[in-house]
Enzyme design. Structure first.
Site, mmCIF file in Angstrom:
data_model
loop_
_atom_site.group_PDB
_atom_site.id
_atom_site.type_symbol
_atom_site.label_atom_id
_atom_site.label_comp_id
_atom_site.label_asym_id
_atom_site.label_seq_id
_atom_site.Cartn_x
_atom_site.Cartn_y
_atom_site.Cartn_z
ATOM 1 N N CYS A 105 0.685 -1.309 0.080
ATOM 2 C CA CYS A 105 -0.152 0.037 0.032
ATOM 3 C C CYS A 105 0.891 1.153 -0.152
ATOM 4 C CB CYS A 105 -1.051 -0.085 1.138
ATOM 5 S SG CYS A 105 0.047 -0.445 2.722
ATOM 6 N N HIS A 114 -2.804 6.225 4.531
ATOM 7 C CA HIS A 114 -1.490 6.469 4.972
ATOM 8 C C HIS A 114 -1.015 7.930 4.389
ATOM 9 C CE1 HIS A 114 -1.258 2.399 6.287
ATOM 10 N NE2 HIS A 114 -0.338 1.757 5.300
HETATM 11 P P1 NAP Z 1 -7.099 -8.403 8.417
HETATM 12 O O1 NAP Z 1 -8.233 -7.542 8.507
HETATM 13 O O2 NAP Z 1 -6.503 -9.203 9.289
HETATM 14 O O3 NAP Z 1 -8.146 -9.915 7.462
HETATM 15 C C1 NAP Z 1 -7.281 -10.956 7.303
HETATM 16 C C2 NAP Z 1 -8.182 -11.714 6.299
HETATM 17 O O4 NAP Z 1 -7.367 -13.006 6.119
HETATM 18 C C3 NAP Z 1 -9.361 -12.323 6.995
HETATM 19 O O5 NAP Z 1 -10.519 -12.432 6.434
HETATM 20 C C4 NAP Z 1 -9.029 -13.835 7.647
HETATM 21 O O6 NAP Z 1 -10.203 -14.571 7.937
HETATM 22 C C5 NAP Z 1 -8.160 -14.099 6.452
HETATM 23 N N1 NAP Z 1 -7.441 -15.296 6.837
HETATM 24 C C6 NAP Z 1 -6.357 -15.427 7.766
HETATM 25 N N2 NAP Z 1 -6.190 -16.579 7.798
HETATM 26 C C7 NAP Z 1 -6.610 -17.350 7.027
HETATM 27 C C8 NAP Z 1 -6.374 -18.770 6.450
HETATM 28 N N3 NAP Z 1 -5.615 -19.554 6.894
HETATM 29 N N4 NAP Z 1 -7.107 -19.226 5.425
HETATM 30 C C9 NAP Z 1 -8.046 -18.305 4.735
HETATM 31 N N5 NAP Z 1 -8.327 -17.111 5.138
HETATM 32 C C10 NAP Z 1 -7.502 -16.471 6.094
HETATM 33 O O7 NAP Z 1 -6.095 -8.163 7.191
HETATM 34 P P2 NAP Z 1 -6.147 -7.153 6.231
HETATM 35 O O8 NAP Z 1 -5.917 -5.700 6.500
HETATM 36 O O9 NAP Z 1 -7.526 -7.127 5.359
HETATM 37 O O10 NAP Z 1 -4.894 -7.473 4.989
HETATM 38 C C11 NAP Z 1 -4.829 -8.829 4.497
HETATM 39 C C12 NAP Z 1 -3.724 -8.730 3.659
HETATM 40 O O11 NAP Z 1 -3.853 -7.906 2.621
HETATM 41 C C13 NAP Z 1 -2.395 -8.446 4.295
HETATM 42 O O12 NAP Z 1 -1.918 -9.799 4.866
HETATM 43 C C14 NAP Z 1 -1.621 -7.894 3.123
HETATM 44 O O13 NAP Z 1 -0.992 -8.991 2.491
HETATM 45 C C15 NAP Z 1 -2.597 -7.457 2.442
HETATM 46 N N6 NAP Z 1 -2.624 -5.887 2.545
HETATM 47 C C16 NAP Z 1 -3.227 -5.299 3.593
HETATM 48 C C17 NAP Z 1 -3.204 -3.657 3.387
HETATM 49 C C18 NAP Z 1 -3.955 -2.906 4.660
HETATM 50 O O14 NAP Z 1 -3.686 -1.980 4.627
HETATM 51 N N7 NAP Z 1 -4.488 -3.734 5.624
HETATM 52 C C19 NAP Z 1 -2.740 -3.087 2.371
HETATM 53 C C20 NAP Z 1 -2.247 -3.720 1.305
HETATM 54 C C21 NAP Z 1 -2.135 -5.052 1.301
HETATM 55 P P3 NAP Z 1 -10.947 -14.917 9.497
HETATM 56 O O15 NAP Z 1 -11.650 -13.955 9.518
HETATM 57 O O16 NAP Z 1 -11.499 -16.261 9.110
HETATM 58 O O17 NAP Z 1 -9.657 -14.826 10.295
HETATM 59 O O1 3JN Z 2 1.362 -2.245 7.930
HETATM 60 C C1 3JN Z 2 0.779 -1.358 6.780
HETATM 61 O O2 3JN Z 2 0.738 -0.358 6.779
HETATM 62 C C2 3JN Z 2 0.736 -2.242 5.514
HETATM 63 C C3 3JN Z 2 0.677 -3.579 5.634
HETATM 64 C C4 3JN Z 2 0.780 -4.584 4.536
HETATM 65 C C5 3JN Z 2 1.093 -5.875 4.665
HETATM 66 C C6 3JN Z 2 0.845 -6.486 6.018
HETATM 67 C C7 3JN Z 2 0.873 -7.969 6.195
HETATM 68 C C8 3JN Z 2 1.508 -8.680 5.242
HETATM 69 C C9 3JN Z 2 1.500 -6.728 3.723
HETATM 70 C C10 3JN Z 2 1.892 -6.159 2.546
HETATM 71 O O3 3JN Z 2 0.776 -5.832 1.727
HETATM 72 O O4 3JN Z 2 3.213 -5.892 2.160
HETATM 73 C C11 3JN Z 2 1.753 -8.119 4.058
HETATM 74 C C12 3JN Z 2 2.331 -8.972 3.012
HETATM 75 O O5 3JN Z 2 1.719 -9.334 2.135
HETATM 76 O O6 3JN Z 2 3.679 -9.287 3.152
#
Ligand code: NAP
Ligand code: 3JN
Length: 337
Positions: A129, A245
């Site tokens: 992000c 951000h």
């Molecule tokens: P989050 O709110 O913690 O949600 C995590 C999701 O993953 C939930 O739906 C969870 O399901 C699911 N999950 C966890 N373990 C799993 C498994 N073993 N099998 C299937 N589903 C599973 O996290 P988020 O912020 O949405 O972020 C998710 C991912 O997006 C991050 O890890 C990162 O790679 C990427 N990302 C996030 C951001 C951000 O700003 N947050 C930005 C860029 C990219 P349950 O509810 O069943 O646990």
């Molecule tokens: O911490 C943040 O503000 C952004 C987080 C991104 C993130 C969190 C957990 C795993 C990532 C990502 O998108 O790079 C990952 C990941 O996929 O490695």
């Protein structure tokens, strides 16, 4: 346009819920959306807009008949299931870092390097992000003036750490004795409060003293701009902001410029809004830019001691353009092509 069957892996999370919301509001041509998450959430009902989804467990069989699968459940889930989804005929748009640096996986921001979508082999990666937000603002400067080097410091919202990050800030604000459990990194032994604080650590440290988040900003930028030697140095910081951000970016350009010309270039760039009226105290702030699609740029000013240096203050909703919207835009481009 052909209608497609879509799966969202991580549908119960911050990014997954936003993806479903955008698929509905942007009228993505879906026949059906299948909401997938972990076993823990199987059977749970998700209500988004006027739609209801029963969450299913993400397993290889869940991708039978799926045309496009959005992955946002962390890198280990993508590594375990993305290739299974491709084998079953789905195109994968992955929000995690699992495949971003693989040479045969395009890493794409549609406003920056849409041409890279052409060579995908089933998986397309969405950048981190902080990288997306920085590059939407800097790609137009690369095109018109050339980037010589980048120095960036981020101010990252707690929702970057998912639903648990948002809960942690709320719990601490409501109860100053609350013991932090999530930030800076849930799996590490030490946790620090984020309410009334800043934490200069996002993700784990490497041996060279940079965090993984800082390295992502460097390596992903070099890959997307096709400039493997571009000089970039990043400092990433967690701040007590719920969503969006912010980034203080200093760039040295390769050509001479005027601030007016930079403003014109940014104002006509896709996905960028210039919000820069210091005389009226107008500049981008996270609180008022939640849920906006664009990246906002303000505080534009030249370096008085380096004629090709310029400072920018950039803010973007990292759950929207930094993750969900970018992924949905990739899907839209692929369908329209
Ligand atoms: P989050 O709110 O913690 O949600 C995590 C999701 O993953 C939930 O739906 C969870 O399901 C699911 N999950 C966890 N373990 C799993 C498994 N073993 N099998 C299937 N589903 C599973 O996290 P988020 O912020 O949405 O972020 C998710 C991912 O997006 C991050 O890890 C990162 O790679 C990427 N990302 C996030 C951001 C951000 O700003 N947050 C930005 C860029 C990219 P349950 O509810 O069943 O646990
Ligand atoms: O911490 C943040 O503000 C952004 C987080 C991104 C993130 C969190 C957990 C795993 C990532 C990502 O998108 O790079 C990952 C990941 O996929 O490695």
């Amino acid at each position: 346009m052909k209608k497609v069957k879509v799966a969202v892996v991580g549908a119960t999370g911050a990014v997954g819920e936003e993806i479903i919301d955008l698929l509905i509001t942007r009228r993505f041509p879906f026949l059906e959306i299948v909401a997938l998450a972990s076993k823990r959430s199987a059977g749970k009902i998700l209500r988004i807009k006027e739609h209801e989804f029963t969450v299913k467990e993400a397993t290889p069989d869940a991708f039978e008949g799926i045309d496009i699968a959005f992955f946002c459940a962390g890198g280990s889930v993508s590594k375990a299931l993305a290739h299974e989804a491709v084998k079953k005929g789905a195109l994968v748009i992955d929000n995690t870092s699992a495949f971003r640096m693989e040479p045969d996986v395009p890493l794409v921001v549609p406003e920056v390097n849409p041409e890279d979508l052409k060579w995908h082999q089933g998986i397309i990666a969405n950048p981190n992000c902080s990288t997306i937000i920085m590059l939407v603002a800097l790609a137009p400067l690369e095109k018109h003036f050339g980037l010589e080097r980048i120095i960036v410091s981020t101010y990252q919202a707690v929702s970057g750490a998912g639903v648990k990050g948002i809960e942690e800030l709320k719990n601490e604000v409501n109860n100053l004795d609350y013991t932090p459990k999530v930030l800076p990194v849930a799996s590490l032994p030490k946790h620090y409060p984020i309410a009334y604080n800043l934490i200069p650590q996002i993700d784990v440290f490497d041996a060279d003293g940079y965090t993984k988040e800082e390295w992502k900003m460097v390596k992903e930028t070099q890959k997307m701009l096709h400039r493997p030697n571009l000089g970039i140095t990043a400092t990433t910081v967690r701040v007590p902001v719920k969503r969006c951000h912010s980034e203080s970016i200093y760039v040295e350009l390769q050509k001479d410029f005027t601030i007016e010309h930079i403003k014109e270039v940014l104002a006509s760039a896709p996905g960028v809004i210039v919000m820069d009226e210091p005389e009226n105290q107008i500049y981008p702030m996270p609180l008022e830019l939640e849920k906006k699609d664009e990246v906002f740029v303000g505080r534009l000013r030249g370096d008085l001691y380096c004629k090709r240096g310029v400072n920018l203050w950039v803010v973007g909703d990292q759950i929207r353009k930094g993750a969900a919207l970018n992924a949905v835009q990739i899907g839209e481009r692929l369908l329209s092509d």
